[in-house]
Scaffold this active site. Structure first.
Site, PDB file in Angstrom:
ATOM      1  N   GLU A  13       0.832  -1.204   0.000  1.00 15.86           N
ATOM      2  CA  GLU A  13       0.000   0.000   0.000  1.00 15.86           C
ATOM      3  C   GLU A  13       0.863   1.249   0.000  1.00 15.86           C
ATOM      4  OE1 GLU A  13      -3.982  -0.815   2.455  1.00 15.86           O
ATOM      5  OE2 GLU A  13      -2.156  -0.935   3.642  1.00 15.86           O
ATOM      6  N   GLY A  79      -9.932  -9.230   8.186  1.00 13.71           N
ATOM      7  CA  GLY A  79     -10.655 -10.474   8.008  1.00 13.71           C
ATOM      8  C   GLY A  79     -12.141 -10.239   8.205  1.00 13.71           C
ATOM      9  N   MET A 181      -5.627  -5.581  13.257  1.00  8.78           N
ATOM     10  CA  MET A 181      -4.656  -5.551  14.345  1.00  8.78           C
ATOM     11  C   MET A 181      -4.194  -4.154  14.769  1.00  8.78           C
ATOM     12  SD  MET A 181      -2.283  -8.859  13.285  1.00  8.78           S
ATOM     13  CE  MET A 181      -1.361  -8.823  14.815  1.00  8.78           C
ATOM     14  N   GLU A 182      -4.754  -3.087  14.202  1.00 12.58           N
ATOM     15  CA  GLU A 182      -4.223  -1.753  14.507  1.00 12.58           C
ATOM     16  C   GLU A 182      -5.261  -0.670  14.785  1.00 12.58           C
ATOM     17  OE1 GLU A 182      -1.517  -4.188  12.175  1.00 12.58           O
ATOM     18  OE2 GLU A 182      -3.354  -3.237  11.424  1.00 12.58           O
ATOM     19  N   ASP A 205      -9.730 -11.862   3.646  1.00  6.05           N
ATOM     20  CA  ASP A 205     -10.011 -13.253   4.012  1.00  6.05           C
ATOM     21  C   ASP A 205     -11.233 -13.264   4.922  1.00  6.05           C
ATOM     22  OD1 ASP A 205      -9.038 -13.276   7.012  1.00  6.05           O
ATOM     23  OD2 ASP A 205      -7.463 -12.255   5.874  1.00  6.05           O
TER      24      ASP A 205
END
Length: 241
Positions: A13, A79, A181-182, A205
Site C-alpha cells: 500500500e 478479516g 490488528m491496529e 479473508d
C-alpha cells in the site's frame, strides 16, 4: 489547512501511494520513514503503521505531535466476520474496539480502563466520504460484485486464522463486521489528541482456517490498488488547500 495523514498497514500500500506522489521526501522519526508531500493536490504525510496495536499507537502519536496533522486516514486489510462481508469487499469503520482488552473484574470486558468506553467512534463526515470514494473506486475497477460495508471493526494483537476464534468473536461481538490488528489503537490515540480519523479496510479473508491462503498475493494485486484508488477519490473531493 494542516496535513492529512495517510497510514498504510502494508508495504505494498505504501509503495502504491508513494508512486502517486510527485514530490515525496522522507522524514525519519523513531525509526520510521514519514513521507511528506502531495497527493491528489492535497498536502499529506504518508507512513507505514507497522503491525500491531503498540506500533500503530506509536505511529499515530508521532504523526499528531510532529507533523501538524489535521486528520488521519488509516487503510489496510481485515478479516471478514459478519455474514455477507466477503473477500474483495470494503469495510469503513464507524467505531473501533479492542477485542482482546479484558481488565475484568475491575472493568467490564472490552472497556478501556479509565475511559469509560470500549468503542471509539470515527469521524462521521470522513467515514461517509471514504465510503463514497470506495464505491467509486470499485466501479472504476469493474468490481460490481464487491460491496462497501459500514460498522464496527475490532482490533487485537493476534492474526485471527481459526474458525473457532472467528466464531467466538462473532458470538461475543455480533455487530462486528471485520477484525484487524491496529485500528482501535489509532482510534484511542486520536481520541486523546482530539483529532478526527477514519479507518477503511479491504477484506482479504474470512478470518478462518483459510485466512493465510494467498494473503500476500491478495495484498499486492488487490488491496494496494483499492487503497490507492479510494484514497485518491477521497482526496479529490476535499476542498482545495
Amino acid at each position: 489547512m494542516k496535513r492529512i495523514a495517510i497510514v498504510g498497514a502494508m508495504h505494498e500500500e505504501l509503495r502504491a501511494l508513494l508512486d502517486a506522489m510527485p514530490d515525496e521526501r522522507p522524514v525519519l522519526r523513531a525509526g520510521r520513514e514519514f513521507w511528506v508531500g502531495h497527493l491528489a493536490g492535497q498536502e499529506v504525510v504518508v507512513v507505514l503503521s507497522r503491525i500491531g496495536k503498540v506500533a500503530a499507537a506509536t505511529t499515530a502519536a508521532l504523526l499528531l505531535s510532529e507533523f501538524d496533522v489535521s486528520r488521519i486516514v488509516f487503510t489496510g486489510t481485515a478479516g471478514g466476520l459478519a455474514p455477507g462481508v466477503n473477500v474483495g469487499d470494503v469495510v469503513v469503520a464507524d467505531a473501533l474496539l479492542q477485542h482482546d482488552m479484558d481488565a475484568s473484574p475491575l472493568f467490564p470486558r472490552h472497556e478501556v480502563p479509565l475511559y469509560g468506553r470500549a468503542r471509539f467512534a470515527t469521524d462521521a463526515t470522513m467515514s461517509a466520504g471514504l465510503a463514497q470514494a470506495s464505491r467509486t473506486m470499485l466501479a472504476d475497477l469493474g468490481a460490481p460484485q464487491a460491496r462497501v460495508h459500514c460498522g464496527l471493526v475490532v482490533s487485537g494483537d493476534r492474526f485471527v486464522s481459526e474458525r473457532a476464534e472467528n466464531d467466538a468473536l462473532c458470538a461475543r461481538l455480533p455487530d462486528a463486521l471485520a477484525v484487524e490488528m491496529e485500528g482501535a489503537a489509532l482510534a484511542q490515540v486520536c481520541h486523546d489528541f482530539g483529532v478526527p480519523f477514519a479507518v477503511v479496510r479491504t477484506v482479504s479473508d474470512r478470518a478462518d482456517d483459510h485466512a493465510h491462503v494467498d494473503f500476500n498475493r491478495f495484498v499486492a494485486e488487490v488491496a494496494s490498488r483499492y487503497t490507492l484508488g479510494l484514497v485518491q477519490h477521497y482526496l479529490d473531493k476535499l476542498p482545495a488547500p
